[in-house]
Design an enzyme around this catalytic site. Sequence first.
Site, mmCIF file in Angstrom:
data_model
loop_
_atom_site.group_PDB
_atom_site.id
_atom_site.type_symbol
_atom_site.label_atom_id
_atom_site.label_comp_id
_atom_site.label_asym_id
_atom_site.label_seq_id
_atom_site.Cartn_x
_atom_site.Cartn_y
_atom_site.Cartn_z
ATOM 1 C CB THR A 1 -0.770 0.046 1.292
ATOM 2 O OG1 THR A 1 -1.537 -1.002 1.157
ATOM 3 C CG2 THR A 1 -1.842 1.161 1.023
ATOM 4 C CG ASN B 1 -4.020 -0.775 10.777
ATOM 5 O OD1 ASN B 1 -4.159 -0.476 9.838
ATOM 6 N ND2 ASN B 1 -2.581 -0.755 11.269
ATOM 7 C CB THR C 1 -14.170 3.983 14.351
ATOM 8 O OG1 THR C 1 -13.157 3.561 14.929
ATOM 9 C CG2 THR C 1 -14.906 2.931 13.589
#
Length: 413
Positions: A191, A408, A413
């Site tokens: 990523t 993570n 949230t």
Amino acid sequence: MADWHPISGGITAPKGYKAAGIAAGLKPSGALDLALIYSEMEAIAAGVFTTSQVRAACVDYCRQRLESKLSARAILCNSGQANAATGRQGTEDALESAQLLAQNLGIAPESVLLASTGVIGQRIPMDALRNAMPTLAGSISEAGGEEAAHAILTTDLVPKTIALETTIGGRSVRIGGMAKGSGMIHPNMATMLAFVTCDAAVSPHLWQDMVARSADKSFNQVTVDGDTSTNDTLLAFANGQSRTPAIKENSPEASKLEEMLTATCQHLAKAIARDGEGATCLLEIQVQGAADDAAARQIARTIAGSSLVKSAVFGRDPNWGRIAAAAGRAGIAFDANYLQIQLGEFLLMDNGQPLEFDREAASEYMQQAARGEYLQNDTVCIQVRVGNGPGEGMAWGCDLSYDYVKINAEYTT
């Protein structure tokens, strides 16, 4: 000794490049979130992308563009939304993004490449993007590389940039680079986004081959957590503005340029691993004695990616058994009777036999590597020999800390 030296300027250090980074309102934080890299003339373009079957719209867009046209002038990168797993609308958003930038720069849409990073499943806020495009296009400058490097970040703690210079054919040749990546980092690719600019004159196919080989020795040898992403992209431009003679395949000039390109990519790859989510130190695995380089790189990747090895490093535990076990499960045949393992200056195993060593001092070595100041003495080096073959390779990773889980667990949230 390397036949090049570092210079300032990052992505815009090579001749003929400008960049910009602005806050377009794509991130709720108001941070810089939209970046542009621009070549003043059409540049040879090459790319390496994620191998995931779930790909972001920008990845498919770039792959299709580069299949039909091995040149480009601009790279647009948004941060905050991955625009991956967003269906047909995500594809349409990507196409519109390229068209909007082309209109504002006065270039063909086919000369625009795209990259996105952020939360998977979230589309780009197109209203904000539309409103910001004139400002972005009007902000490009030779001094814009720093803002661009900041604008592509997500959970990264620091920007990652580099510029190198050498002489080819009596003329200065430069390579600049910038990257982002901190979590979901693993080979094939990771990523991560990485962008490279160069002002040498190289043929399209030679440049693509160079970029792919450099990626294999750098971005495909870095791991943080064993997860690859939907958006992994390496894009590289070569615009010929150094005015060197055309660099030909299998020439000394090609070898020198590729070595400098690989050094650029390795610097960025290590910076990504060093900045791994929750990491306290960089982990470098050096493997020698394999049948070939590919085998050595595979063993190195397996050790660097082992959760048990990474956890031991975080705990400053010189548990060499975990290193031996990871090497043994790498899928590469070797005689364990030749296995040698060294941690920094501490030889832990030789010719398949465990050795007495100062465990307290070895633990202190890892403790000293725990990050103090960025890029200073923060590397835990593990050297492994598996035989007497000519193969050698390296991989980079980081330790696995409590903070990785925290970051993570709370990502959306």
